[in-house]
Structures are given as C-alpha cells and as structure tokens.
Design an enzyme around this catalytic site. Structure first.
Site, PDB file in Angstrom:
ATOM      1  N   ALA A  27      -4.587  29.880  11.440  1.00 33.11           N
ATOM      2  CA  ALA A  27      -3.895  30.588  12.516  1.00 33.11           C
ATOM      3  C   ALA A  27      -3.205  31.823  11.966  1.00 33.11           C
ATOM      4  CB  ALA A  27      -2.882  29.671  13.184  1.00 33.11           C
ATOM      5  N   CYS A 110      -3.893  20.271  12.350  1.00 35.01           N
ATOM      6  CA  CYS A 110      -2.757  21.201  12.264  1.00 35.01           C
ATOM      7  C   CYS A 110      -1.443  20.443  12.186  1.00 35.01           C
ATOM      8  CB  CYS A 110      -2.753  22.131  13.473  1.00 35.01           C
ATOM      9  SG  CYS A 110      -1.358  23.294  13.453  1.00 35.01           S
ATOM     10  N   ASN A 210     -11.914  20.136   1.853  1.00 32.43           N
ATOM     11  CA  ASN A 210     -10.948  21.210   2.051  1.00 32.43           C
ATOM     12  C   ASN A 210      -9.633  20.858   1.366  1.00 32.43           C
ATOM     13  OD1 ASN A 210      -8.685  22.091   4.577  1.00 32.43           O
ATOM     14  ND2 ASN A 210      -9.755  23.637   3.406  1.00 32.43           N
ATOM     15  N   GLY A 211      -9.044  21.848   0.711  1.00 33.75           N
ATOM     16  CA  GLY A 211      -7.729  21.664   0.091  1.00 33.75           C
ATOM     17  C   GLY A 211      -7.713  22.044  -1.378  1.00 33.75           C
ATOM     18  N   ASP A 212      -6.873  23.016  -1.734  1.00 36.02           N
ATOM     19  CA  ASP A 212      -6.637  23.409  -3.128  1.00 36.02           C
ATOM     20  C   ASP A 212      -7.873  23.961  -3.826  1.00 36.02           C
ATOM     21  OD1 ASP A 212      -4.076  22.577  -2.677  1.00 36.02           O
ATOM     22  OD2 ASP A 212      -4.142  20.835  -3.997  1.00 36.02           O
ATOM     23  N   GLY A 234      -9.311  27.870   2.515  1.00 36.14           N
ATOM     24  CA  GLY A 234      -8.294  28.430   3.389  1.00 36.14           C
ATOM     25  C   GLY A 234      -7.361  29.344   2.618  1.00 36.14           C
TER      26      GLY A 234
END
Length: 321
Positions: A27, A110, A210-212, A234
């Site tokens: 976002a 989220c 997903n992540g790091d 991200g």
C-alpha cells in the site's frame, strides 16, 4: 544448486509468467510507476496496491485510480481486500471486464489496525470458514485466476497458515503467498521460512514465499529451504528495484551514487507525469529516503528533500549531491 537454477517461468492458472520473481503488493508503494520500474529490472509479476472491494462497490474514484495498469507491466495482479463474500464476488465480476487485470489476489495478511478493526486483511485468518467462503465466491465469480496472500498466523505462537492454505486450495485458489510473520509482529523480528515450507508440503497449488528477501543470497535461501514455487519481494525492493535484475539476470547489484541519482530523477519524472507535481513530489520523498539509505550524509539529504516542494528544486539538488 545456484540461484539461476530456481529462477524459471511459471503459470498461475492459465496465466504464463516469464519468471517466478514477483513484486509483492504494498500500500502506498506499488503504484503504476514503481511497477513499471521493477518490471524493467526483471520482475516477472507485479501487484497493485491493496484496493478496497467496498470502495469499488461504492464507485469511489480514488479507488479506481489504483487500477490503472500500463500495458508494458503485464502480467499484473490486482490485490483486493474485504470481508463480505457478496461484495468480493461482485468486484471480481467487475474485474473480469478490465482486460489489463490478469490475476486477482485477495489480501488476508495486512496487519494495519484500521484494516484489522474492520475484520479485513489478517483478521480473516481468525475466521477460516469466512476466509474459505470469500475465496469460493471470488473463484466462482472470476474468469481470472484467484490467489490469496496471508501470514503465518494472527497471534504470536498460534500458527494457522497451513489451515488457510488448505482452505484456499479446496475453494479453488490458483496459488497462495505466505509471509512468515504473525500479524502481531507487523514487520519486526524475522520472517519464518519453516511455515512456508510446511505450506508447500501440504498443498499442490503454487506457493509463493514472502518475507525478508533483500538480495540474491536471501532469495536463494528462500527457494532452497522452503521449496516454494516463486518468491515475492516487498520492502526489499524499496529504494532497490535492482534486486530484480540481481536475482533474475544475475547482475551485480552495485549501489553507486550516480546510478542511484539517475534512478531517483527517472522515478521523479514518471511520478510527476502520472500524478502531477504536487502529489508526485510528496509521494517521491519517501522513495528518495529509501534510495539514499546507507549513502554518506543520507540523514541530511533526507531532511533537505522533505522540505522541498518543487520537482526541479529536488532534481537539481539530487544532481549536486
């Protein structure tokens, strides 16, 4: 195996994607301009910012602005959020009519308080039955593949990502994306790869880790350890769109000042052309802070830029640093 052994084409539903290294939805970040930049650097699939299904239901103009997808950035996924199956189904039918939307992703991850308070985002993982109903309604209404993004769980220590993944698969989702943190962690601590591995072992549909993921090394670890079919980057792409060329093309990700300055100016031009000078400058400030992170004198540069209001003023300042 080397990283390039894991980077390969992938299909989500019937959508063919050149490679399995994706730009995750964020976002206020993954607007059309940032998607174009990351696509140029090699991202296989790009996601829109999170879009309110209820906002589309009420024909909110600003909500519809988030749906703009440049032809050169396809394939592209639109991420929607909401907690009412009927409205989710209605919006999926509307998205059927927008040719540039290739995939519909449902946000169930989220952690933002205002989203959770409304029973949306990661709050849906507290109600697996409702989550499954929403996915089912979306799949029945959509002519496009439906995917779901969620977290390890809501409360620390109460892991239910496998349950949500199974519900997604059973209700017709074409893929799932798993972020390895609990909702209560927000973005603190470390993202857990074990839960992504567990999900991969339990479902047959593609799993996106997903992540790091911040560089080629962490991308390789995600692929190797979890066995995931794709990765979604991200925050690792904020101020660093070159992460995609590093992972996809094997290019050395050197952060020379001149390269960073050139990208800042290009990004600024694109934003102002799309959104006008006032909005473009305001939104560009945060991107500049990310681009210059780690650069000598970054704090002073950031403070100066945040006081500036004109595009040309910022461009000349960046050229001079």
């Amino acid at each position: 195996m080397e990283l390039n052994d894991y980077v390969r084409p992938i299909c989500i539903g019937k959508v063919k994607i050149e490679n399995n290294v994706f730009l995750a939805p964020m976002a206020g970040v993954t607007d059309d301009v940032f998607r174009r930049i990351c696509k140029e650097q090699g991202a296989g699939l790009v996601y829109s910012e999170m879009i309110s299904a209820k906002g589309m239901h009420y024909n909110n103009a600003r909500t519809y602005d988030l749906l703009e997808i440049t032809e050169g950035t396809r394939p592209a996924a639109v991420q929607i959020f909401g907690s009412e199956p009927e409205i989710i189904g209605e919006i999926c039918e509307k998205l059927n009519e927008i040719e540039s939307v290739d995939i519909i992703d449902i946000n169930m991850g989220c952690p933002a308080p205002k989203i959770v308070k409304n029973g949306e985002g990661s709050a849906l993982t507290l109600k697996p039955g409702l989550a499954g109903e929403i996915i089912n309604r979306a799949v029945r209404s959509s002519k496009k593949p439906v995917t779901v993004k969620f977290r390890r769980g809501f409360f620390n220590g109460q892991e239910n990502a496998v349950e949500i993944a199974l519900a997604a698969e059973e209700n017709g989702a074409s893929a799932v994306c798993v972020h390895g943190r609990y909702r209560e962690q927000f973005y603190s601590g470390k993202s857990d790869r074990d839960i992504i591995r567990k999900v991969k072992e339990c479902v047959k549909i593609p799993v996106i880790g997903n992540g790091d993921i911040v560089d080629g090394k962490s991308a390789l670890k995600m692929f190797e350890y979890t066995g995931c079919d794709a990765i979604a980057i991200g925050r690792g792409a904020e101020g660093n769109p070159w992460i995609f060329s590093e992972i996809v093309r094997g290019e050395k990700n050197t952060r020379e000042k001149e390269k960073i300055k050139a990208m800042i100016i290009k990004h600024m031009d694109m934003l102002v052309n799309l959104k006008g000078e006032n909005t473009g400058v305001k939104e560009m400030r945060k991107h500049i802070a990310w681009y210059i992170k780690g650069m000598p004198g970054a704090a002073g540069i950031r403070n100066d830029v945040f006081k500036m209001t004109g595009k040309n003023e910022i461009v000349e300042y960046i050229k001079a640093i």
